[in-house]
Design a protein around this motif. Sequence first.
Motif, PDB file in Angstrom:
ATOM      1  N   ALA A 175      97.647  50.031   5.533  1.00  0.00           N
ATOM      2  CA  ALA A 175      98.204  50.307   4.419  1.00  0.00           C
ATOM      3  C   ALA A 175      98.025  51.768   3.727  1.00  0.00           C
ATOM      4  O   ALA A 175      97.120  52.121   3.852  1.00  0.00           O
ATOM      5  CB  ALA A 175      98.720  49.523   3.329  1.00  0.00           C
ATOM      6  N   ALA A 176      99.108  52.638   4.043  1.00  0.00           N
ATOM      7  CA  ALA A 176      99.070  53.966   2.999  1.00  0.00           C
ATOM      8  C   ALA A 176     100.059  53.607   1.538  1.00  0.00           C
ATOM      9  O   ALA A 176     101.120  54.860   1.456  1.00  0.00           O
ATOM     10  CB  ALA A 176      99.307  55.071   4.194  1.00  0.00           C
ATOM     11  N   PRO A 177      99.331  53.413   0.947  1.00  0.00           N
ATOM     12  CA  PRO A 177     100.564  53.114  -0.210  1.00  0.00           C
ATOM     13  C   PRO A 177     100.914  54.399  -0.837  1.00  0.00           C
ATOM     14  O   PRO A 177     102.001  55.002  -1.555  1.00  0.00           O
ATOM     15  CB  PRO A 177      99.511  52.570  -1.187  1.00  0.00           C
ATOM     16  CG  PRO A 177      98.157  52.139  -0.718  1.00  0.00           C
ATOM     17  CD  PRO A 177      98.492  52.629   0.568  1.00  0.00           C
ATOM     18  N   THR A 178      99.738  55.252  -1.051  1.00  0.00           N
ATOM     19  CA  THR A 178     100.414  56.874  -1.432  1.00  0.00           C
ATOM     20  C   THR A 178     101.112  57.453  -1.161  1.00  0.00           C
ATOM     21  O   THR A 178     102.739  57.903  -1.587  1.00  0.00           O
ATOM     22  CB  THR A 178      99.730  57.679  -1.648  1.00  0.00           C
ATOM     23  OG1 THR A 178      97.898  57.375  -1.900  1.00  0.00           O
ATOM     24  CG2 THR A 178      99.172  59.099  -2.499  1.00  0.00           C
ATOM     25  N   ILE A 179     101.339  57.287   0.498  1.00  0.00           N
ATOM     26  CA  ILE A 179     102.040  57.755   1.141  1.00  0.00           C
ATOM     27  C   ILE A 179     103.719  57.674   1.024  1.00  0.00           C
ATOM     28  O   ILE A 179     105.076  57.516   1.236  1.00  0.00           O
ATOM     29  CB  ILE A 179     102.212  58.463   2.628  1.00  0.00           C
ATOM     30  CG1 ILE A 179     101.039  59.254   2.390  1.00  0.00           C
ATOM     31  CG2 ILE A 179     102.929  58.462   3.214  1.00  0.00           C
ATOM     32  CD1 ILE A 179     100.165  58.971   4.027  1.00  0.00           C
ATOM     33  N   ALA A 180     103.556  56.178   1.380  1.00  0.00           N
ATOM     34  CA  ALA A 180     104.236  55.014   1.293  1.00  0.00           C
ATOM     35  C   ALA A 180     105.248  55.018  -0.535  1.00  0.00           C
ATOM     36  O   ALA A 180     106.608  55.455  -0.471  1.00  0.00           O
ATOM     37  CB  ALA A 180     104.019  53.759   1.706  1.00  0.00           C
ATOM     38  N   THR A 181     104.803  55.472  -1.113  1.00  0.00           N
ATOM     39  CA  THR A 181     105.103  55.097  -2.620  1.00  0.00           C
ATOM     40  C   THR A 181     106.194  56.906  -2.357  1.00  0.00           C
ATOM     41  O   THR A 181     107.358  56.580  -2.792  1.00  0.00           O
ATOM     42  CB  THR A 181     104.317  55.306  -4.003  1.00  0.00           C
ATOM     43  OG1 THR A 181     103.809  54.188  -3.750  1.00  0.00           O
ATOM     44  CG2 THR A 181     105.141  55.618  -4.455  1.00  0.00           C
ATOM     45  N   GLY A 182     105.796  57.591  -2.433  1.00  0.00           N
ATOM     46  CA  GLY A 182     106.225  59.258  -2.105  1.00  0.00           C
ATOM     47  C   GLY A 182     107.681  59.110  -0.953  1.00  0.00           C
ATOM     48  O   GLY A 182     108.623  58.809  -1.237  1.00  0.00           O
ATOM     49  N   ILE A 183     107.078  58.722   0.027  1.00  0.00           N
ATOM     50  CA  ILE A 183     108.705  58.853   1.044  1.00  0.00           C
ATOM     51  C   ILE A 183     109.755  57.475  -0.417  1.00  0.00           C
ATOM     52  O   ILE A 183     110.780  58.016   0.178  1.00  0.00           O
ATOM     53  CB  ILE A 183     108.348  58.269   1.388  1.00  0.00           C
ATOM     54  CG1 ILE A 183     107.580  59.256   2.680  1.00  0.00           C
ATOM     55  CG2 ILE A 183     109.415  57.640   3.297  1.00  0.00           C
ATOM     56  CD1 ILE A 183     106.774  58.563   4.293  1.00  0.00           C
ATOM     57  N   VAL A 184     109.288  56.605  -0.014  1.00  0.00           N
ATOM     58  CA  VAL A 184     109.976  55.337  -0.892  1.00  0.00           C
ATOM     59  C   VAL A 184     111.021  56.015  -1.900  1.00  0.00           C
ATOM     60  O   VAL A 184     112.508  55.782  -2.541  1.00  0.00           O
ATOM     61  CB  VAL A 184     109.714  53.434  -1.002  1.00  0.00           C
ATOM     62  CG1 VAL A 184     109.114  54.093  -3.062  1.00  0.00           C
ATOM     63  CG2 VAL A 184     110.721  53.146  -0.511  1.00  0.00           C
ATOM     64  N   LEU A 185     110.310  56.912  -2.806  1.00  0.00           N
ATOM     65  CA  LEU A 185     111.073  57.280  -3.832  1.00  0.00           C
ATOM     66  C   LEU A 185     112.113  58.292  -3.290  1.00  0.00           C
ATOM     67  O   LEU A 185     112.841  58.613  -4.114  1.00  0.00           O
ATOM     68  CB  LEU A 185     110.241  57.809  -4.754  1.00  0.00           C
ATOM     69  CG  LEU A 185     109.336  57.396  -5.692  1.00  0.00           C
ATOM     70  CD1 LEU A 185     107.591  58.288  -6.363  1.00  0.00           C
ATOM     71  CD2 LEU A 185     110.114  56.394  -6.539  1.00  0.00           C
ATOM     72  N   VAL A 186     111.409  59.088  -2.615  1.00  0.00           N
ATOM     73  CA  VAL A 186     112.844  60.521  -2.044  1.00  0.00           C
ATOM     74  C   VAL A 186     114.097  59.149  -1.182  1.00  0.00           C
ATOM     75  O   VAL A 186     114.390  59.691  -1.246  1.00  0.00           O
ATOM     76  CB  VAL A 186     112.201  60.884  -0.930  1.00  0.00           C
ATOM     77  CG1 VAL A 186     113.388  61.718   0.157  1.00  0.00           C
ATOM     78  CG2 VAL A 186     110.992  61.927  -1.353  1.00  0.00           C
ATOM     79  N   LEU A 246      99.046  54.660  16.378  1.00  0.00           N
ATOM     80  CA  LEU A 246      99.947  55.623  16.951  1.00  0.00           C
ATOM     81  C   LEU A 246      99.951  57.404  16.230  1.00  0.00           C
ATOM     82  O   LEU A 246     100.006  58.336  16.789  1.00  0.00           O
ATOM     83  CB  LEU A 246     101.069  54.762  18.204  1.00  0.00           C
ATOM     84  CG  LEU A 246     100.781  53.921  19.260  1.00  0.00           C
ATOM     85  CD1 LEU A 246     102.121  53.613  19.075  1.00  0.00           C
ATOM     86  CD2 LEU A 246      99.999  54.471  20.045  1.00  0.00           C
ATOM     87  N   GLY A 247     100.114  56.783  14.958  1.00  0.00           N
ATOM     88  CA  GLY A 247     100.911  57.996  14.059  1.00  0.00           C
ATOM     89  C   GLY A 247     100.723  58.020  13.023  1.00  0.00           C
ATOM     90  O   GLY A 247     100.872  59.338  11.993  1.00  0.00           O
ATOM     91  N   GLY A 248      99.103  57.205  12.546  1.00  0.00           N
ATOM     92  CA  GLY A 248      97.484  56.902  11.897  1.00  0.00           C
ATOM     93  C   GLY A 248      98.822  56.776  10.341  1.00  0.00           C
ATOM     94  O   GLY A 248     100.015  56.419  10.385  1.00  0.00           O
ATOM     95  N   ALA A 249      98.004  57.368   8.883  1.00  0.00           N
ATOM     96  CA  ALA A 249      99.368  56.893   7.809  1.00  0.00           C
ATOM     97  C   ALA A 249     100.626  57.411   7.645  1.00  0.00           C
ATOM     98  O   ALA A 249     101.293  56.851   6.922  1.00  0.00           O
ATOM     99  CB  ALA A 249      97.650  57.991   6.557  1.00  0.00           C
ATOM    100  N   TRP A 250     101.082  58.635   8.404  1.00  0.00           N
ATOM    101  CA  TRP A 250     102.017  58.754   7.732  1.00  0.00           C
ATOM    102  C   TRP A 250     103.062  57.873   8.132  1.00  0.00           C
ATOM    103  O   TRP A 250     103.825  57.493   8.172  1.00  0.00           O
ATOM    104  CB  TRP A 250     102.311  60.226   8.387  1.00  0.00           C
ATOM    105  CG  TRP A 250     101.739  61.048   7.166  1.00  0.00           C
ATOM    106  CD1 TRP A 250     100.647  62.196   7.354  1.00  0.00           C
ATOM    107  CD2 TRP A 250     103.156  61.908   5.903  1.00  0.00           C
ATOM    108  NE1 TRP A 250     100.344  63.000   6.505  1.00  0.00           N
ATOM    109  CE2 TRP A 250     101.325  62.730   4.893  1.00  0.00           C
ATOM    110  CE3 TRP A 250     103.793  61.142   5.517  1.00  0.00           C
ATOM    111  CZ2 TRP A 250     102.071  63.390   3.932  1.00  0.00           C
ATOM    112  CZ3 TRP A 250     104.315  62.302   3.702  1.00  0.00           C
ATOM    113  CH2 TRP A 250     103.809  63.089   3.686  1.00  0.00           C
TER     114      TRP A 250
END
Lengths: 565, 111
Positions: free
Chosen positions: A18-29, A352-356
């Motif tokens: 899980a990458a909560p920070t990235i996920a939260t950032g993208i979900v806000l967008v 395959l794609g890392g945290a992003w």
Amino acid sequence: MIVALAAPPPPPVDNTWAAPTIATGIVLVLAVVAFGLVISSRSAVRDRDDFLLAGQKLGVGQNALAHVAGGLMYSTVIIITGHVALNGFDAVLLLTAFVMSTVLAVLIYASPMRNVGGHTIGDLFALRADERQARIASAVITLLIYTMFMIIAIASVGFVASRMFTTSSTVNVPVVVTVVLIVGLAAIGMVYLGGMPGITRVLVLKVGLMIAFIAVLTIAILAKYKLNIADLLTDAEAKAVPNPRGELLETGRLFGDGATVNSGQDPWVHLSKAFSIAVGSIGMPFLFMRFYMARNGRAARQTAGWAALLTVGFWACMIIVGIGAVAILGRDAIGQIAAHRDITLPKIADELGGAWAAGALGAIALLSVGAIFAVLLLNAVLSFTQDIRAARGRPEDPAAELKDIRRYVLIIGFGSLIVGMAMMTQLTHIFIPTSIDIGGACILPAVVYSLFWRRFNTRGLMWTIYGGLGVTLFMVVFSNGVSGDPTAIFPDADFKFVDFEPGLLGTPLGFLFGYLGSVTSGERNDAAFAQMQVRALTGAAVPSGKGTVARDADGDFDRAPSEAR
Amino acid sequence: MGHMDSAVADDRYVAEYESARFQALRRRSNAFIAGASIVFYGWWFVGIALAAFAPGVFRTELGGPFNVGLLFLLLSFVLVVAVTVAYLRFASSRLDPASEQIRVELEGGTR
């Protein structure tokens, strides 16, 4: 009672992906984009039919994408990847059953139901049976399926939060509750503001991102194997979790003897699942309501057709991702028990794609399950306002109804959110299969008889709907989802005797009940059958003798043909 | 069943229903739907019955990691595409022209 039934928490799993920070950032967008789409479609909502059916002006492409989006859920995308990685061929066979069911929409559900017109299957039933009883039957089935899917949709928001928005190895209750509450309220807000036009755009956004994500993942997997499928399959088979019932790519892991705990009913257990999904899963009211939004019967048929072709492509990619996951990650990294099947897709994305990639998957998954809740809510409001109003014999008032409809969105939405959250600790995994069984045992026979059988009548409809429902629920109560299995609702009790999926018996019985009910009743209306057939095949709405406005049999205003085409 | 909005409209539906051209349209449509459904679901039911009761058939190897079961799945996907495309083409060439003509006449008749 509720506390006593609380499901045991799933075994902990080391959450490394899980990458909560990235996920939260993208979900806000994504949330900003989605709200933008909803608000920009507000001008398209002027009356009841705009709100509920997007004014029946949706283009084929948009409608087909939204139709596919309605079927992409937590279980059909994320869990199924892990299912394929773990159980190989037999899991792919079950997944293929979903693909097979799309043809039923192309051949039977789409064009005739749009041509007959109206808002729900109640409109079709009312042409063949007593209006009040037909409407109540439609509302009972639609709202029952709504309730079960809604509870699953809200639970799915919780699963996404738990798997992709926190790195905790056990369920992080504050995070899960916060995410569910925010997503639930956002979905209700979007439905309230944008109605069907807004939610359709959100669904298109969702399915576009989901298809793009899975396509990129598929290409990455194939690229790793230099497009050599044979190598990919050989590798997957070599690295699969060992199973005495069969190799990964052979039949047997689910169909073989011993696949079902405490049961002597293999292979019927999974045979019946493959049957029930293929005949029942497209008969979900929140899926086929899409066809009422097409411009006409021809457009509805094309919508179903393009949706079937998209489904074939999407699920072909899902098979490669599932097989690729075990080939690349190996047996120790994938989810090895049923409760952990949902970690496989985020893990292969992370690999395959890392945290992003893992973060993007989390964000897309959250948008995805939130959109499912929104479209379910619209379906419930559609049935509630249209079927119940007609059943009570209230006249229509499309202009005043918009305000009522929005009020129902809030009432049903908030009520559902509370019920859904209360049910999150419960074992509700039998709800989706039960809904699909009802799709086969009640909706399929009722629609087929309504469209094709002259003799069908009120008693036939009642026996099909309530008889099919009754035998399905009876079998579910005595199934291994309720007792006699470690994962059952009552794991310590054992009063089960039905391990196979009830749809296998329920579907033929639904047809039988409809036949017996019809022939034992003296009611027969050849003129109504003639009218239904002419309308179903041509979409014609004959102007009544008194006025120039074509009306449906229930007095429903039918969009003027000149506008509809 | 007092559903009919108007006896006039009702009569016109019945008259159209009984016409030769509508019956021809109806037969064409039903024949395709019935035929396609039988082929399609027949294929699927035979396939899942083989998986359940004659797993040896699906396990028959076809070289490398491939076997008859995988071929069945591939052909099932192909069949979905084939039936969908065939029906869309059949409907637009063999059903739509006739049904459109009937619709226009029925709707235009009393205006």
